[in-house]
Design an enzyme around this catalytic site. Structure first.
Site, PDB file in Angstrom:
ATOM      1  CB  CYS A   1      49.503  63.785  28.183  1.00  0.00           C
ATOM      2  SG  CYS A   1      48.081  64.261  27.180  1.00  0.00           S
TER       3      CYS A   1
ATOM      4  CB  CYS B   1      49.752  66.386  25.766  1.00  0.00           C
ATOM      5  SG  CYS B   1      48.465  66.584  26.995  1.00  0.00           S
TER       6      CYS B   1
END
Length: 105
Positions: free
Chosen positions: A33, A30
């Site tokens: 992230c 991600c």
């Protein structure tokens, strides 16, 4: 210190924590992230002892992600006394996470 929360230690480290907890639900693949990783690490260092800050890899702990209805990551869960007190989704400013965490003190 940044914790790594798993199914095995979640009860002891999060649910029974005597200080508020910030959980970063993330995945290695991600992009947002990865952007938030250093921010969460900074918060963990700045508030060590006052709050517990850690991560849950949603790919490794899908049951924990399901428990908090994580539909989009990064997902930040703010836990106080074993209960979800607040949450935040997406790449957000450090100030917003700190403000919410301090609101639980």
């Amino acid at each position: 210190m940044e914790y790594k929360f798993t199914q095995d230690n979640f009860e002891a480290e999060v649910m029974k924590s005597d200080v508020p907890v910030l959980i970063d639900f993330y995945a290695d693949w991600c992009g947002p992230c990865k952007m938030m990783g250093p921010v969460v690490d900074e918060i963990a260092k700045e508030f060590d002892g006052k709050f517990k800050v850690g991560k849950v890899n949603v790919d490794e702990s899908p049951d924990l992600a399901a428990k908090y209805n994580v539909m989009s990551i990064p997902f930040f869960a703010f836990i106080k006394n074993g209960e979800l007190a607040d949450s935040e989704i997406g790449a957000v400013p450090k100030d917003r996470l700190v403000q919410k965490l301090q609101g639980l003190a």
